[in-house]
Design a protein around this motif. Sequence first.
Motif, PDB file in Angstrom:
ATOM      1  N   MET A   1       0.857  -1.213   0.000  1.00 20.99           N
ATOM      2  CA  MET A   1       0.000   0.000   0.000  1.00 20.99           C
ATOM      3  C   MET A   1       0.879   1.244   0.000  1.00 20.99           C
ATOM      4  N   LYS A   2       1.796   1.270   0.984  1.00 19.51           N
ATOM      5  CA  LYS A   2       2.655   2.446   1.109  1.00 19.51           C
ATOM      6  C   LYS A   2       3.520   2.619  -0.137  1.00 19.51           C
ATOM      7  N   LEU A   5       1.738   3.667  -3.224  1.00 26.21           N
ATOM      8  CA  LEU A   5       1.364   5.074  -3.191  1.00 26.21           C
ATOM      9  C   LEU A   5       2.540   5.975  -3.554  1.00 26.21           C
ATOM     10  N   ILE A   6       3.691   5.658  -2.969  1.00 21.28           N
ATOM     11  CA  ILE A   6       4.883   6.459  -3.239  1.00 21.28           C
ATOM     12  C   ILE A   6       5.233   6.385  -4.715  1.00 21.28           C
TER      13      ILE A   6
END
Lengths: 119, 746
Positions: A1-2, A5-6
Amino acid sequence: MKIRLIMMLALMFIGLNGIAQDKAKSKIVKFKTSAICGECKERIEESLNYTKGIVYAELDIDTKVIEVKYKTKNLNAEKVKYLVSQVGYDAGETPRNEEAFNKLPKCCKSEGFCKRPGE
Amino acid sequence: MHQKIRIGVLLLTFFVFHNLTYAQEHNEIEIQGKVVTIKKGIEEPIPYVKVKCASSDHVAITKEDGSFQIHLHELPDTLMIKAVGYELMAFVVEQEGKDVVVNLKDGSMLKGVTVFGRNLGKHIDLKDPFNVEKIGQDELRKAACCNLSESFETNASVDVNLTDAVSGAKKIQMLGLDGVYTQLQWENIPLIRGLSTSYGLSFTPGTWIESIQITKGTGSVVNGYESIAGMINLEVKKPSESERLYVNLYGNKFTRGEINVHGAQRINDKWSTMTFLHASNQFNETDVNKDGFKDMPVGFLGAAMHRWDFRGKNMESRFGIKGTFADKDGGQLGYNSSSDPTFPKWGASFKTTHLEAFGKMGIFMKNRPKGSLGIVNQLKYHQMNNVFGNSTYSGTQKKWYSNWIYSDIIGNTNHTYKTGASFILDDYSQTYNDSTFLKTEIVPGAFFEYTYKHLEKFTLVAGVRADYHNLFGTLFAPRLHAKWNPSKKSALRFSVGRGYRVPNPYSDFNSLMASSRTWIVDPNIVPEDGISSGVTFTQKFLIKDEVSTFSVDYFYTHFLNQLVTDLDVSPNEVHIYNTTGTSFSHAVQAELALKLTKTFEFRIAAKYYDVKAEFGGELQQKAFVPKYRVLLNSGYKTRNKKWEFDLTANWVGKKRLPSTASNPIKHARPDESVDYWVLNSQITYRMKKFSFYIGAENMLNVIQQNAIISADDPFGPYFDATQLWAPISGVNIYAGLHFDIKHKKK
């Protein structure tokens, strides 16, 4: 997820960067203008930056030299100077448009700028 | 009714003075100014330059520091300035009372004027004796949402935290100390004081703000005895300089919508007026952390302001009215203040009405060319009704604030002073559950501040003020500020001063009611009293003709008397009492702001806070204050200024948390939080009249798990929604637009 997103964000940055500075077939022209103040700088830059075919326009108020990057498909150096003259300023050897000059605020016109005695 | 009469009186005073100053006739106007040249961003004075008045024979020669004084007959007039090696320059003086700064260009270049107050994102002035950080429009737009509490997002000196898991309110911290120790003002009128302390930051919409000035440590005595940790002053948009019409829309993923509309009208050379409207609404309930509680309260906030500016020959005035109305419901999902009482849900509701009338006036003295009198008046009515589960709080504050400031020189402009008197009347009526607290504070005060300047290099400001508080006696506040420029690009500042604060525990720490804690408040609360001192060093340097800045500061605040909110005695009690025990804060901050190219800026700041207080006979680290923090900010603007990219990262170190060890294991929490990063980013696209923005907050999706203790039994003995140390809602995506129609420049 992280990480996703990045990465998405990074891609967005790179992508937009590409749109913003299209390097294909563009040229840089530099010439002197009759700009005298920060207000002039703002007027010229704003007017040019929102014109089709201009990549960027940057005026150095100390030297009065403007640097313009334009797309050769839409514009040429003469047309760029013409654009500046239409804002009300001399652009290289192209004289200013008097009508536009008269509409400038008084801080941008050295003549109208002074209040003469008895005026 | 009461209120109306007071406004009437205020306006009357205004018109009386208006007529008074108009009866006087001026023959000569003294103009003071400075001739400088700006070389690579550094201002250098030009001495021995002839300054001639165009309409008369008056001539002045600039002194060693470039300053001059000249007398003119009427305004506007033109000054002709000629110096060897520089172009002849004509400079129009339109307005009195403002220092003229003439910027000469080298002979090879043409004449030009530097208009001061450019739209710099963030900068520190090297000349000001106070270490003032200024946040301008560029910086403010980096965080498009929403109100004053978000305006500090990209600033290292002010930390912003959520107060609790229910109200959605944010509070600030400076020097590691609670926001209550920072004095907040707008255009030198008190902004957040008394009952508005707890939720007041959300009452000022971000788009109303023109700029923010932040001073660490004690501020000037002119503004009152408060400001122990710092002073923040807002400049709100001025009718004479603002857009004809400005519209801002904002919406985010959590169904929050905002609209801002303001516009300025210039009636003539003297009068101008401006109207501001703001509405924000949280439409739907959101619960990202799945604890059954709304992350943000649902409801409405509306704010409006109408202001007038008058610029006369010998006087200027600003006055207007302002109002805020808020009605929000937080707490468990499905709760609203009108829900069925037979199925009780834990809910919180916040209803606030805030009304204000303000008037400011500046009068230039006829017989004293440097003398001026400033008068500030404010009437305020603040009413709030808050419900937290079974607890209710309501409070009303009526206030009259008046400050009269006379400033003049002693002999020459190297010695200046400000002196005057202030008067505060605060009438409080507060109810917490069944207890009612009535209080009337009457505080007359007087102050004197002397400023000594030596060759622009050294400035000393020594101030003293004494206030007589009807309940607590004399409050005496001496303060000293000094500045020295070791070189043209650096400044060393020193400050020391004493400040006080009269607490209102039930409203100041209102958010602590979002828990089952029993309030045990000492009935004999006295003012807090602190001494703050600090050193700041700022160095500017050039990288490829662009100015970069390095600054480092250290502040030490020592409390002689502090109000302590002690959460450590027991997890279901909060003890609030004054203590003369040891309480201090050491705060160190280093910041490097690099402008690497014309288009790219990068900033890194690191902070160390050591905030300790003695409670329960033990010297303990203050709860919820991290020892270390890091802020990173980078901004990129394309050369045509159409695109703007910003990325801000905040690292928050471990914080001590109040002990919950005596709770059952299920409701006990660690005594220390974990560190985390908060990443925000925004992209702006500008067009001639429109600009669009899209942004993301908390991109790493940091969520404090189980933030609310005993969320499944909110009426039980262990419930606590105030143990908050990280965000509770995850990634937020927002988008919006700005639209403006500017006034034509003459």
